[in-house]
Design an enzyme around this catalytic site. Structure first.
Site, PDB file in Angstrom:
ATOM      1  N   THR A  45       0.800  -1.322  -0.148  1.00 57.85           N
ATOM      2  CA  THR A  45       0.067   0.031   0.086  1.00 57.85           C
ATOM      3  C   THR A  45       0.905   1.297  -0.092  1.00 57.85           C
ATOM      4  O   THR A  45       0.394   2.306  -0.485  1.00 57.85           O
ATOM      5  CB  THR A  45      -1.082  -0.242   1.157  1.00 57.85           C
ATOM      6  OG1 THR A  45      -1.663  -1.235   1.164  1.00 57.85           O
ATOM      7  CG2 THR A  45      -2.019   1.240   1.034  1.00 57.85           C
ATOM      8  N   TYR A 133       4.700 -12.441   4.251  1.00 55.10           N
ATOM      9  CA  TYR A 133       3.466 -11.782   3.702  1.00 55.10           C
ATOM     10  C   TYR A 133       3.146 -12.498   2.342  1.00 55.10           C
ATOM     11  O   TYR A 133       3.914 -12.858   1.525  1.00 55.10           O
ATOM     12  CB  TYR A 133       3.878 -10.378   3.277  1.00 55.10           C
ATOM     13  CG  TYR A 133       2.748  -9.556   2.599  1.00 55.10           C
ATOM     14  CD1 TYR A 133       1.459  -9.993   2.766  1.00 55.10           C
ATOM     15  CD2 TYR A 133       3.096  -8.245   2.059  1.00 55.10           C
ATOM     16  CE1 TYR A 133       0.238  -9.316   2.164  1.00 55.10           C
ATOM     17  CE2 TYR A 133       1.709  -7.549   1.597  1.00 55.10           C
ATOM     18  CZ  TYR A 133       0.596  -7.930   1.450  1.00 55.10           C
ATOM     19  OH  TYR A 133      -0.314  -7.143   1.014  1.00 55.10           O
ATOM     20  N   LYS A 161       1.433 -12.324   7.585  1.00 53.70           N
ATOM     21  CA  LYS A 161       0.460 -11.628   7.052  1.00 53.70           C
ATOM     22  C   LYS A 161      -0.326 -12.693   5.901  1.00 53.70           C
ATOM     23  O   LYS A 161       0.307 -12.659   4.819  1.00 53.70           O
ATOM     24  CB  LYS A 161       0.907  -9.972   6.413  1.00 53.70           C
ATOM     25  CG  LYS A 161      -0.321  -9.375   5.898  1.00 53.70           C
ATOM     26  CD  LYS A 161      -0.139  -8.177   5.302  1.00 53.70           C
ATOM     27  CE  LYS A 161      -1.171  -7.332   4.757  1.00 53.70           C
ATOM     28  NZ  LYS A 161      -0.735  -6.108   4.224  1.00 53.70           N
ATOM     29  N   ILE A 203      -3.427  -6.024   9.428  1.00 48.70           N
ATOM     30  CA  ILE A 203      -2.655  -5.009   8.470  1.00 48.70           C
ATOM     31  C   ILE A 203      -3.573  -4.572   7.461  1.00 48.70           C
ATOM     32  O   ILE A 203      -3.683  -5.318   6.459  1.00 48.70           O
ATOM     33  CB  ILE A 203      -1.406  -5.678   8.092  1.00 48.70           C
ATOM     34  CG1 ILE A 203      -0.546  -6.128   9.390  1.00 48.70           C
ATOM     35  CG2 ILE A 203      -0.680  -4.571   7.189  1.00 48.70           C
ATOM     36  CD1 ILE A 203       0.739  -6.802   9.243  1.00 48.70           C
TER      37      ILE A 203
END
Length: 293
Positions: A45, A133, A161, A203
């Site tokens: 992001t 992730y 994540k 997250i």
């Protein structure tokens, strides 16, 4: 370590494409005031894919400086070349991050064996805690729970994540990796359920613009107050969808600009500003989430 409501922070840009440090400082102050539990700086992001290594490290360092110990910072250290990921990791090891978040190498589609070798090499280059992730929708590689479990034995790999939206993975990851391994949701639409099934935190993309509501949902879910968590979640459901009407972080940067959180909604190529056809959709979703613009 960091539990609860963590924001996958956007990286504000000036019109010339440089990083807008004043807006970055404003964002950090905003999240501290709103009660956010942690910040991921320069992850997906935060446009990690379009920030060269030196600039990437500078933005994380600046975020740590603005936070001044008041909120923990997780630095993104993902790359699709292991050598580049190690370069980022070494650069971030001295800036004061609490942990690092490394996405699976994208585009080159490594095997489970390759993923294990990649993450072990990165982890061995630092003493800072590492968070895996998994977001196959963007990387074209799915890191299965069995691979995560193998990596969980590495002393400074502390969590994952998980952004597939597959809730069956929560119990499987917990069973394979143990109670001390941290499980973070990376999918806003299923995040509340992820927590009720045993996750430690979220997250989040939406957390950029609804931090107080996201914090309330997380706290309620983690405390076992399911009805309260569901009630808060309902106000944000249309927003979760609208924020992905185009590739992240295009919509959330546009929304943050509408709210005055950042001075401009600029985004780096090859991503471009939000198409006008989606403005109404996003404004309506923001209204439903009680966001004033």
């Amino acid at each position: 370590m960091i539990n609860g409501s963590i924001v996958a922070l956007i990286t504000p840009m000036n019109s010339d494409g440089t990083v807008d440090n004043k807006s970055l400082e404003n964002l950090v102050e905003y999240h501290i005031a709103q009660g956010t539990d942690g910040i991921v700086a320069v992850g997906t992001t935060g446009e990690s894919a379009t920030l060269p290594a030196k600039e990437h490290i500078q933005v994380v360092q600046q975020t740590v400086s603005f936070a001044a110990g008041r909120i923990p910072i997780i630095g993104g250290n993902g790359a699709n070349a292991t050598a580049e990921a190690i370069e980022l990791t070494k650069g971030l090891s001295s800036v004061g991050v609490e942990a690092m978040l490394g996405v699976t190498p994208y585009y080159n589609k490594p095997s489970p064996k390759g993923l294990v070798a990649h993450y072990k090499a990165v982890a061995q280059s630092t003493d800072i805690p590492q968070i895996l992730y998994n977001v196959p929708g963007r990387t074209s590689v799915d890191m299965l729970p069995e691979t995560v479990a193998e990596l969980a034995s590495v002393s400074n790999i502390i969590g994952v994540k998980e952004a597939t939206g597959d809730l069956s993975r929560v119990s499987k990851l917990r069973s394979l990796c143990g109670d001390d391994f941290l499980l973070y949701s990376g999918d806003d639409a299923t995040a509340r359920e992820f927590l009720t099934l045993g996750g430690n935190g979220i997250i989040s993309v939406a957390n950029n613009i609804v931090p107080k509501a996201f914090k309330a949902m997380c706290d309620a879910a983690l405390a076992g107050n399911t009805e309260e968590a569901i009630a808060v979640e309902k106000s944000m459901q249309s927003l979760f969808s609208a924020l992905f009407c185009e590739a992240n972080p295009i919509p959330v940067k546009w929304a943050a600009h509408q709210m005055g959180l950042i001075s401009k909604g600029e985004i780096r190529l090859p991503l471009t500003e939000l198409s006008s056809e989606f403005h109404g959709l996003l404004l309506e979703a923001m209204k439903n989430a009680r966001i004033e613009v």
